[in-house]
Design an enzyme around this catalytic site. Structure first.
Site, mmCIF file in Angstrom:
data_model
loop_
_atom_site.group_PDB
_atom_site.id
_atom_site.type_symbol
_atom_site.label_atom_id
_atom_site.label_comp_id
_atom_site.label_asym_id
_atom_site.label_seq_id
_atom_site.Cartn_x
_atom_site.Cartn_y
_atom_site.Cartn_z
ATOM 1 N N LEU A 75 41.631 -3.254 20.102
ATOM 2 C CA LEU A 75 40.591 -4.187 19.477
ATOM 3 C C LEU A 75 40.080 -5.410 20.333
ATOM 4 C CD1 LEU A 75 38.681 -5.083 16.975
ATOM 5 C CD2 LEU A 75 40.827 -6.114 16.097
ATOM 6 N N SER A 76 38.842 -5.744 20.198
ATOM 7 C CA SER A 76 38.338 -6.868 20.665
ATOM 8 C C SER A 76 38.845 -7.159 22.081
ATOM 9 C CB SER A 76 38.923 -8.147 19.845
ATOM 10 O OG SER A 76 38.037 -9.426 20.071
ATOM 11 N N ALA A 77 39.517 -8.365 22.485
ATOM 12 C CA ALA A 77 40.209 -8.497 23.715
ATOM 13 C C ALA A 77 41.039 -7.185 24.163
ATOM 14 C CB ALA A 77 41.041 -9.682 23.994
#
Length: 342
Positions: free
Chosen positions: A163-165
């Site tokens: 997720l995300s980074a």
């Protein structure tokens, strides 16, 4: 628009932290060794910390869940959390370890350290961390190899999600080690090569850099000129994400679609409640690139509260109730939902 984006990003930070802390890690020794042996006390979490898994040049922590009595030849899933999360918090809402226990496969979590990044973000934009066999990328690769060997995992069924980074780092792992993974799922992430420093990382999150599909795919070809096996890529992104723009999900789909030479208009579109899905199959009908656009969802992983494997056992930051469990859908896509004999 940029001010609104900045405010949404600042929600990831404490009130007294500078915005740059979201991206910029403290300086560190590239020759660091793995930390001393340390085990987490027994508790409710099924995850256990593993040490001594390799040289660990990125200085990350490793957690795993290998069901007791797991037979050889079972799959393995690697999970990368987002900023302001850790392995346990992500797993409580994503339910990967509980699903692994039910269905019979191994799960590995890489976890960032505050000494690397105060907000626990993986350093997806820094070249020294996302170059093959260097930095955080190499640490994650060592984790996969360590558990895959110990659990005698099927080398043809290794998967990765984040997720995300962690999603951007998932894209970097797939770009640098495409032959390792059978599939990858990127949640609210960015395409490989979207940025090379903290300033451009901020800009890329607000809007994906303007590049042609060929320019995006060339970034992967540069680090992996020969791809013997094509991992299937699925992308999950909310249309209301004000932290990482949906344009990044679209660019990521274009990066891999062009890499696989799939015609841009040759997709199958499906409409489900609250979601638009586009699928680019190969000539044999195998779905190689899938883009899920979730209507009205913000920045996070789509989850569903419930009991059992793949369901959210608690509310956690950036784990968003969406009416469906992305964990269960991804696991089904990867062929992990059948119950194996013990």
């Amino acid at each position: 628009m940029r001010d609104r984006f900045k405010r949404s990003v600042e929600r990831l930070l404490p009130t007294d932290a500078p915005l740059g802390d979201l991206f910029w890690p403290f300086s560190r020794d590239p020759e660091r060794k793995a930390p001393a042996v340390r085990r987490r006390p027994a508790g409710s979490s099924p995850l256990h910390e593993v040490v001594g898994f390799g040289s660990n040049p990125g200085g990350l922590r490793m957690f795993e869940h290998v069901p007791e009595g797991l037979r050889a030849g079972r799959p393995l899933v690697l999970v990368l959390h987002g900023c302001q999360q850790d392995a346990e918090s992500y797993d409580r809402a994503a339910g990967w370890a509980s699903l692994a226990q039910e269905r019979g496969f191994a799960v590995v979590y890489a976890q960032q350290r505050e000494t690397n990044n105060p907000r626990l973000c993986f350093t997806w934009f820094r070249p020294s961390e996302v170059t093959r066999d260097r930095g955080e990328l190499m640490s994650i690769r060592q984790m996969v190899a360590h558990t895959a060997e110990r659990a005698a995992s099927d080398p043809q069924r290794l998967f990765i999600t984040g997720l995300s980074a962690g999603g951007a780092m998932t894209a970097a792992m797939l770009a640098n080690y495409p032959d390792v993974f059978a599939g990858g799922a990127v949640m609210a992430g960015l395409p490989f090569g979207a940025a090379r420093d903290a300033s451009r990382a901020f800009d890329a999150m607000a809007a994906a850099p303007e590049r042609t599909a060929d320019e995006w795919s060339d970034l992967v070809r540069t680090v992996s000129p020969r791809i013997a096996r094509k991992p299937a890529i699925s992308i999950w992104h909310g249309t209301a994400d004000e932290t990482v723009s949906l344009s990044n999900g679209v660019a990521l789909a274009e990066q891999w679609r062009d890499l696989y030479r799939l015609p841009k208009e040759a997709f199958v579109e499906k409409r489900m409640t609250g979601r638009r899905t586009r699928i680019w199959p190969d000539k044999e009908g195998r779905a190689l690139v899938i883009l899920h656009e979730i209507d009205g969802m913000g920045h996070g992983t789509p989850v569903l509260r419930g009991e059992g494997g793949g369901y959210a056992a608690s509310n956690e930051p950036f784990m968003l109730e969406a009416g469906f469990s992305s964990t269960l859908e991804i696991a089904k896509e990867w062929g992990l939902t059948r119950k194996w004999k013990r």
